[in-house]
Design an enzyme around this catalytic site. Structure first.
Site, short mmCIF file in Angstrom:
data_model
loop_
_atom_site.label_atom_id
_atom_site.label_comp_id
_atom_site.label_asym_id
_atom_site.label_seq_id
_atom_site.Cartn_x
_atom_site.Cartn_y
_atom_site.Cartn_z
N ARG A 66 0.85 -1.21 0.00
CA ARG A 66 0.00 0.00 0.00
C ARG A 66 0.88 1.25 0.00
O ARG A 66 0.58 2.23 -0.69
CB ARG A 66 -0.90 -0.01 1.24
N ARG A 92 -10.22 1.94 -2.06
CA ARG A 92 -9.02 1.51 -1.36
C ARG A 92 -8.85 2.34 -0.09
O ARG A 92 -9.22 3.51 -0.08
CB ARG A 92 -7.77 1.76 -2.24
N HIS A 110 -19.35 9.54 1.58
CA HIS A 110 -19.80 8.23 2.06
C HIS A 110 -21.33 8.22 2.13
O HIS A 110 -21.94 9.17 2.66
CB HIS A 110 -19.21 7.97 3.45
N ASP A 146 -13.54 6.05 7.53
CA ASP A 146 -14.79 6.82 7.50
C ASP A 146 -15.00 7.60 8.79
O ASP A 146 -16.15 7.86 9.18
CB ASP A 146 -15.99 5.90 7.22
N VAL A 173 -28.51 11.05 -5.52
CA VAL A 173 -28.96 12.37 -5.97
C VAL A 173 -28.42 13.44 -5.02
O VAL A 173 -27.91 14.48 -5.43
CB VAL A 173 -30.51 12.42 -6.03
N GLU A 175 -25.83 13.03 -2.97
CA GLU A 175 -24.36 13.04 -3.05
C GLU A 175 -23.88 14.04 -4.09
O GLU A 175 -22.94 14.80 -3.87
CB GLU A 175 -23.84 11.64 -3.43
C1 GRF Z 1 -20.93 6.54 -3.92
O1 GRF Z 1 -22.11 6.04 -3.34
C2 GRF Z 1 -19.99 7.07 -2.87
O2 GRF Z 1 -20.65 7.67 -1.79
C3 GRF Z 1 -19.30 5.82 -2.41
O3 GRF Z 1 -19.12 5.06 -3.57
C4 GRF Z 1 -20.11 5.41 -4.54
C5 GRF Z 1 -19.37 5.86 -5.77
O4 GRF Z 1 -20.22 6.14 -6.84
N1 GRF Z 1 -18.08 6.14 -1.71
P1 GRF Z 1 -19.64 6.89 -8.13
O5 GRF Z 1 -18.45 6.07 -8.61
O6 GRF Z 1 -19.25 8.27 -7.72
O7 GRF Z 1 -20.77 6.87 -9.11
#
Ligand code: GRF
Length: 207
Positions: A66, A92, A110, A146, A173, A175
């Site tokens: 890593r 990752r 998240h 997280d 939506v 996010e």
């Molecule tokens: C999203 O739900 C994000 O919150 C999580 O992984 C997903 C990624 O979706 N960490 P995308 O690749 O941005 O469409």
């Protein structure tokens, strides 16, 4: 803060797209300097290239550890003059090499209201637990999975007939709205970290 973003992805890249759109329509005063995926089949790479953004694959399997993989990421990000790293579906764990190179400058999104349901399959965890409200969290990344200081959260109701997929769709939506907003807050400054807290202090530059 330097307004050059490095976005790390592993898959679909819809949050990357939200960041691209926000930089284009003026909601976010920033430039995406590079998109990096650890998987070459990530659909988000195509979204980046379609937007004229350099997209690079740095496969984790090509490195012994890593640390070595993170070092390659840091080299690429610093060579591009990146000031803020945005994880967008990057699957990752980020290690100390990257975190030390970008102190308080790595963000993650998240799909739950942290600290509830960290880790994988947050939406399925929410359904299984029977919560009536879930949502989205954008936080600074620390050594704790997280667990870093929370920049923004938005609640999304869990409906009676929701499955993990329907809930994920509605959270997504939110996010897409919240990630550009959180990036803007971080870039504008006028905040400090106090223990676990991300505190907006209202200094000049903060909107
Ligand atoms: C999203 O739900 C994000 O919150 C999580 O992984 C997903 C990624 O979706 N960490 P995308 O690749 O941005 O469409």
């Amino acid at each position: 803060m330097n307004r050059r973003l490095g976005v790390l992805i592993s898959g679909r890249g819809s949050n990357l797209q939200a960041l691209i759109d926000a930089t284009r329509d003026g909601r976010l005063d920033a430039a995406i300097a590079v998109v990096i995926s650890n998987r070459e089949e990530a659909a988000g790479l195509e979204r980046a290239r379609a937007a004229g953004i350099d997209a690079v694959v740095i496969g984790h399997r090509d490195y012994r550890s890593r640390h070595d993989h993170d070092r390659a990421l840091v080299r690429e990000l610093t060579a591009r003059g990146v000031g803020l790293v945005c994880l967008a579906g990057y699957m990752r764990l980020v290690g100390p090499v990257l975190l030390d190179a970008f102190p308080d400058a790595v963000l993650n999104i998240h799909p739950s209201l942290l600290p509830a349901f960290p880790g994988l399959d947050a939406q399925a965890q929410a359904i299984a637990h029977g919560v009536k409200v879930s949502g989205v969290t954008v936080h600074l990344v620390t050594h704790e999975l997280d667990g870093g200081p929370i920049v923004l959260q938005r609640a999304v109701p869990v409906l009676e007939n929701d499955t993990a997929d329907t809930l994920a769709e509605r959270i997504l939506v939110e996010e897409h709205r919240v990630y550009p907003e959180a990036v803007r807050i971080v870039l504008d400054g006028g905040w400090r970290i106090e223990g676990r807290r991300f505190r907006r202090t209202g200094a000049p530059g903060s909107a």
